[in-house]
Design a protein around this motif. Structure first.
Motif, mmCIF file in Angstrom:
data_model
loop_
_atom_site.group_PDB
_atom_site.id
_atom_site.type_symbol
_atom_site.label_atom_id
_atom_site.label_comp_id
_atom_site.label_asym_id
_atom_site.label_seq_id
_atom_site.Cartn_x
_atom_site.Cartn_y
_atom_site.Cartn_z
ATOM 1 N N GLU A 66 42.276 44.863 36.772
ATOM 2 C CA GLU A 66 41.849 43.615 37.400
ATOM 3 C C GLU A 66 41.124 43.922 38.706
ATOM 4 O O GLU A 66 41.582 44.749 39.491
ATOM 5 C CB GLU A 66 43.052 42.717 37.646
ATOM 6 N N ASN A 70 40.958 39.218 40.589
ATOM 7 C CA ASN A 70 41.951 39.154 39.510
ATOM 8 C C ASN A 70 41.324 38.929 38.136
ATOM 9 O O ASN A 70 41.998 38.464 37.214
ATOM 10 C CB ASN A 70 42.995 38.057 39.783
ATOM 11 N N ARG A 289 48.226 42.019 41.989
ATOM 12 C CA ARG A 289 47.162 42.625 41.191
ATOM 13 C C ARG A 289 47.325 44.149 41.161
ATOM 14 O O ARG A 289 47.240 44.781 40.102
ATOM 15 C CB ARG A 289 45.804 42.253 41.783
#
Length: 331
Positions: A66, A70, A289
């Protein structure tokens, strides 16, 4: 009345031809039926030559990470590729390739809703900065926020669910193309959304593994286990930031609804509260993330070993192979 010998001969030939044609049609029908049944049985049999001859080994491992926003970025043999190229490779599982495309559409929709929420929040914050600190202006900012927050939550959850499902589909694909070389457990990850933050779970088949079992599997590979340990720490930090952000949000709204809401004093604390909360949310999002990316990296190393190719900084390449639709097989 007796027929002439010529007519008797023609009639006998006709009967013979009719019998021959009948036998031919029966044999063709029988052979076709046997061939059709054999083809379907083989298509459903994992020992069919298409599987046993390692044909799927020509297909590469697909990984993804990611980015700052994201969004999933896909890689084949460490090189960045487009979503359409990933879907083309996944055509070896037609049903799941279609699901992959549908999930990507939901991801785009969720991202649009999230950006709309972010735009509304940013606009309300700019309005709060540039307007007089009156109760009416604070009410306007408040109602813009209570509109934007649910919109952003819906968009975020839609996008995260779609990304989570596509992650599972990629894991299915990778298992299919690499299963001949997988000697141990095939570990998968799943993201569980909680009221505050999220938690990353690791599975071996349908069984969710605890930390002790994960440590046992990975302790012989210290680099992988180090990545997993970093991911755990980031999850804890992210949870603390989320909890702090929620407390600050509740404090901000409570402050605005006190008797001080009728004066100009809210501007002295409300704006720092809002800016601090946005900073906490952004930092927490980035920590989550990084935790997901580190966990995927560790599991890919564990599952695929030498076949796993880390991400490299190369230009994306054009996909030239045609998509291949085989049997509608579920994995």
């Amino acid at each position: 009345m007796e027929l002439p010998p010529k007519k008797i001969l023609i009639k006998a030939i006709q009967k013979g031809l009719n019998f021959f044609y009948l036998r031919l049609l029966c044999n063709l029908g029988l052979n076709f039926t046997v061939f059709f049944l054999s083809f379907n049985l083989r298509a459903q049999n994992s020992e069919f030559e298409y599987f046993s001859d390692d044909t799927y080994h020509d297909y590469p491992i697909i990984t993804f990470k990611e980015n700052f926003f994201n969004h999933p970025v896909y890689y084949i043999e460490g090189i960045k590729v487009k979503q359409t190229e990933v879907k083309a490779h996944m055509e070896i599982m037609p049903g799941e390739a279609k699901s992959f495309g549908n999930n990507h559409a939901k991801l785009v929709t969720g991202t649009a809703l999230r950006y709309a929420s972010l735009t509304l929040l940013t606009g309300s914050l700019v309005f709060l900065f540039t307007s007089d600190p009156t109760p009416q202006n604070f009410r306007t900012w408040f109602f813009a926020n209570i509109t934007a927050v649910p919109l952003g939550a819906i968009g975020t959850r839609m996008g995260e669910n779609a990304k989570r499902k596509n992650s599972n589909l990629i894991e299915n694909y990778n298992y299919l193309v690499a299963r001949e070389s997988i000697s141990g457990p095939y570990l998968r990850m799943d993201v569980r959304f909680n009221f505050i933050g999220e938690k990353i779970d690791i599975y071996d088949g349908p069984n969710r593994l605890d930390k002790a079992r994960i440590r046992t599997l990975m302790e012989e590979r210290p680099n992988m286990y180090a990545d997993y340990q970093k991911a755990l720490k980031m999850q804890k930090v992210s949870f603390a930031l989320d909890l702090t952000g929620l407390s600050l949000t509740l404090l901000t709204y409570a402050y605005l609804f006190t008797t001080q809401f009728q004066s100009s004093t809210p501007s002295k604390l409300a704006i720092p509260f809002v800016i601090t909360n946005l900073g906490l949310n952004l930092t927490s999002s980035q920590m989550r993330r990084r935790a997901r990316n580190l966990t995927r990296h560790a599991l890919d190393q564990y599952n695929f070993g030498e076949k796993y190719i880390p991400v490299v900084k190369h230009q994306s390449f054009d996909f030239t192979e045609p998509s291949v639709t085989l049997f509608n097989r579920s994995f």
